[in-house]
Enzyme design. Sequence first.
Site, PDB file in Angstrom:
ATOM      1  CE  LYS A   1      -3.724   0.424  -0.083  1.00  0.00           C
ATOM      2  NZ  LYS A   1      -4.823   0.497   0.887  1.00  0.00           N
TER       3      LYS A   1
ATOM      4  CD  GLU B   1      -7.370   8.463   2.282  1.00  0.00           C
ATOM      5  OE1 GLU B   1      -8.036   7.758   3.045  1.00  0.00           O
ATOM      6  OE2 GLU B   1      -6.294   8.098   1.790  1.00  0.00           O
TER       7      GLU B   1
END
Length: 416
Positions: free
Chosen positions: A284, A291
Amino acid sequence: MTNKIWGGRFKSQTDPRAAEFNSSLPFDHVLYRYDIMGSKVHAAMLAKQGLLEKDEADAIVVALAEIEDEIDRGLHEFKDEYEDIHMLIEQILVKKIGNPGKKLHTGRSRNDQVALDLRLYARDMSVKILELLGELCDTFATLSKKHQNDIMPGYTHLQQAQPITLGEYFGAYLCMIQRDMSRMEDWRKRMNFSPLGAGALAGSSLPLDRKFTAQELGFSDVIKNTVDAVSDRDYLMELCGVISIIMVHLSRLSEDLIIWATQEVSFITLDDAFATGSSLMPNKKNPDVLELIRGKSGRVFGHLMSSLTIMKALPLAYNKDMQEGSECLFGVVNTVLSCLTVMIPFVNSIVFNTERMKTIASSGYLNATRILEELVLKGVPFRDAHHRVGSYIAEAMEKGCTLEDIVRLHEYTQSQ
Ligand code: ARG
């Protein structure tokens, strides 16, 4: 009599639970610099008007400068028993210099004092916000120029629509942020009036010089109506609104960049320095910063809503509810400053995969509108041209070829 500054008429001490509940020190300590700035000018005005001796005013000004320095260095504890930043500073002052310190509050109430401090704070913070917005504009202007010929797909409904350039994309954000700046400048003009001298609500019977303090503190003028001066939080609600719109812009940009960074879209590659990994999945690379900006925008809108709701049913003039509104102001200011501070280097660190953008822009049917307009120029009525190109697209989809192939095929058949 109690040990409180206002304790003359009180027979028993404040319950510690009430003291803790009333105290604004946990958040309003950020006002100390502005409180001291206002008090220095107030003391100078009192001396000018013969309400303080010159040496008393001088002692106050010197001691206040010391207190500012001490608070800077973390030497004073923000204990609930002081109730708020205004009382804390006054009590430190009295401890330091005695009687002259007790005269500082002459002709003043905490109502005009807090109204002043909040305006000075908001005005000062708006300078920082404007500086960062200016830097963000520079970033967008540079990207807009650099990518003026880099074709990318433009979207409506998040469906491919027409080709645009990456430069145009950032040009759009440049326009938005420039409007945000002009909104902030307008707000600065409207809010730059001094409440000092309004007292609790009715001014003072003492010969205060409100114009003098307003001028010394850089205000355009005084707020003429003293009831308005202590009751008004329009500027606070308006700033929450102005900042909310900035946050909408930052959040929308974040949303696009999050989509662009997905493996499926891959229009951008995030810089390692601004991305985060997963504690479990080694593959990841997450856009946490974006965000968080998107998430923090929600909290800013919450502050806007709180500030409006806190004020909406308050009888004139001051009510303690207004203290709750101060937290909205600090919240929106801190949030927008932190978001802008990280957004600028974040955007500068992005690698744009312009080849991929171009490939995607030329692989769908994004040229449909241009082809339609070519037919219009040849004299085909718009609705007929629209229908014809629509049928070409259906044909291209069926045959698995490009729109241009179908156009060429029909042009060839017509010319035979
Ligand atoms: N801490 C208060 C506030 O932030 C200051 C004003 C208090 N005034 C009063 N009359 N109790 O609003």
